[in-house]
Scaffold this active site. Sequence first.
Site, PDB file in Angstrom:
ATOM      1  N   CYS A   1       0.853  -1.196   0.000  1.00 12.34           N
ATOM      2  CA  CYS A   1       0.000   0.000   0.000  1.00 12.34           C
ATOM      3  C   CYS A   1       0.885   1.241   0.000  1.00 12.34           C
ATOM      4  O   CYS A   1       1.671   1.437   0.930  1.00 12.34           O
ATOM      5  CB  CYS A   1      -0.927   0.034   1.210  1.00 12.34           C
TER       6      CYS A   1
ATOM      7  N   ASN B   1       0.071  -4.116  -7.180  1.00 12.28           N
ATOM      8  CA  ASN B   1      -0.622  -3.037  -6.475  1.00 12.28           C
ATOM      9  C   ASN B   1      -0.452  -1.762  -7.312  1.00 12.28           C
ATOM     10  O   ASN B   1       0.075  -1.804  -8.426  1.00 12.28           O
ATOM     11  CB  ASN B   1      -0.047  -2.872  -5.065  1.00 12.28           C
TER      12      ASN B   1
ATOM     13  N   GLY C   1      -5.637  -2.704 -14.100  1.00 13.41           N
ATOM     14  CA  GLY C   1      -6.294  -2.122 -15.270  1.00 13.41           C
ATOM     15  C   GLY C   1      -7.164  -3.054 -16.086  1.00 13.41           C
ATOM     16  O   GLY C   1      -7.443  -2.771 -17.253  1.00 13.41           O
TER      17      GLY C   1
ATOM     18  N   GLY D   1     -10.128  -4.356 -10.486  1.00 12.65           N
ATOM     19  CA  GLY D   1     -10.144  -3.321  -9.452  1.00 12.65           C
ATOM     20  C   GLY D   1     -10.950  -2.103  -9.827  1.00 12.65           C
ATOM     21  O   GLY D   1     -12.190  -2.079  -9.733  1.00 12.65           O
ATOM     22  N   THR D   2     -10.257  -1.075 -10.307  1.00 13.25           N
ATOM     23  CA  THR D   2     -10.859   0.226 -10.603  1.00 13.25           C
ATOM     24  C   THR D   2     -12.113   0.139 -11.462  1.00 13.25           C
ATOM     25  O   THR D   2     -13.042   0.929 -11.283  1.00 13.25           O
ATOM     26  CB  THR D   2      -9.804   1.105 -11.303  1.00 13.25           C
TER      27      THR D   2
END
Lengths: 308, 252
Positions: A129, A191, A243, A264-265
């Site tokens: 992170c 990440n 992505g 994810g996004t």
Amino acid sequence: MNLSVNIAGLPLKNPIMPASGCFGFGKEFSKFYDLNELGAIMIKAATQEARLGNPTPRVAETSSGMLNAIGLQNPGVDQIIKEDLPFLDNYQTPIIANIAGRTKEEYVKVASQLDQQPVIKALELNISCPNVKEGGVQFGTDPTLAFELTNAVKAVTTKPLFVKLSPNVTNIADIALAVEQAGADGLSMINTLTGMKLDLSGKKPLLANQTGGLSGPAIKPIAIRMIYEVRQQTQLPIIGMGGVTSAEDVLEFLLAGANAVAVGTANFQDPYICQNIILQLPDTLSKYGYSSLKEVMFDSCVNPSISL
Amino acid sequence: MKLECLRVIENHQLALDTYEMRLQGEVLPILSQPGQFIHLKIGQVSEFMLRRPVSIADVDREEKSITIIYKVVGHGTNWLSTRIIGDEIDGLGPLGNGFSLQQHKGESILLVGGGVGVPPLYYAAKELSKHNHVTAVLGFQTSEAIFYESEFSQIAKTWITTDDGSYGYSGLVTELIASLGSFTTYYACGPNGMLKSVQSQLSDIKGYLSLEERMGCGIGACLACVCQTRCNKGYIKICKDGPVVNADEVIL
């Protein structure tokens, strides 16, 4: 088409799962579709105590991507066990718990608590992170620290342990090999990349945290390259991410060497994205000449015929 | 909450950098309540990864349409401004908790809006004015940025302020409010600085603020849009617990 896959002893009915931090603890997305359709769910990072996270603004859009600096806001592992896991227990989908901490002791404590939860089927060690001052990425950029932490967490869990790698390093394979030696059962990669956006009117960083983690399609080529590099050096299962927005992207990750793929996004842009990708995956695999997921794996991992 | 393909039936410039758009759908417009917002997907490919939250300015249930008013501030809102009649936009909504308007009968209610914080108050004013005496104080930067003055005037005692004094009262909304007498309840939406001033100035009456923040998912999962609350209650999620909140519960 048979989309099932086994990663580190964890059987998944398909290789698609939402990535940690992009899906909360599942409740919000359960209003859109049945979470049983997912291959797995990677839930939001847990720390020992509740964390408030960073000040706002916490997100900013960038070309084909976004920056985030949430800062690991979460209610703490006890509260997660009490309030969030019972809901997930209503589903058969394997839950992968993401673990974060400031110190090795905190990681170990959180891991041992989550290890005891039957609903949790695997752990994901978050050593990457970029948005917290202590812990997080400092463990993911030094092979020795990554080894020690992985080793310590592995000692308190019998569940498959995936280590989530940071792309903010000179040589990601060094970290991958270090955590493999420490007993990691698999890798999650990648990440976010540390980035920054300036607000021209205010002449200062747009995010309150100044920097944030870049995600979204903008980072996909980096993820593909890193997975490809790491795959040349290890046979550990890899959950690929970075992505992903389509079934074609999933195939690209699988060919690069991933065994499963996290989204994810794109969940923010389209809450149905995981469901849609799972539905489209058979046709996409057929289009490129595959009759099963295992055939794709054979092309990439076992027989690296696409070696560059 | 519904993900629906909405059809553009109107999109035109209303004021300086400000556009009014009407979107028609099947389910989403009918569900929409004052104070809620809609999360619009921008573009057809993956260039824009975040939706844009836009408040709902009005609803026509017969036509199954919603009206939104937005300011062009970047590439995403510029894309919105170039949509033409017949184009389709992917909308997620209605989202969030809106205004609780049913509780008011025969009250003297103040609405305070700033810039593109004005639109959700219009839908609220239409509902509130059926049973209450409504006063609206609407602040804009300059005369060219003003919109909906006549619309508000038909349903509420309306005051316009401009920062540069080019129209109406010259100065801040808070300065004007001080001279307007007393109210039982207020609703405010606008820039954070304005909300903070109003919150402090009107702390003796019941108030509701509609908050704005950069958002991710819009449904409460990503924790991007949070606001600190009083009494150590931690954060609320603006998209899910808000955007309308009790004024005395949040720290701006």
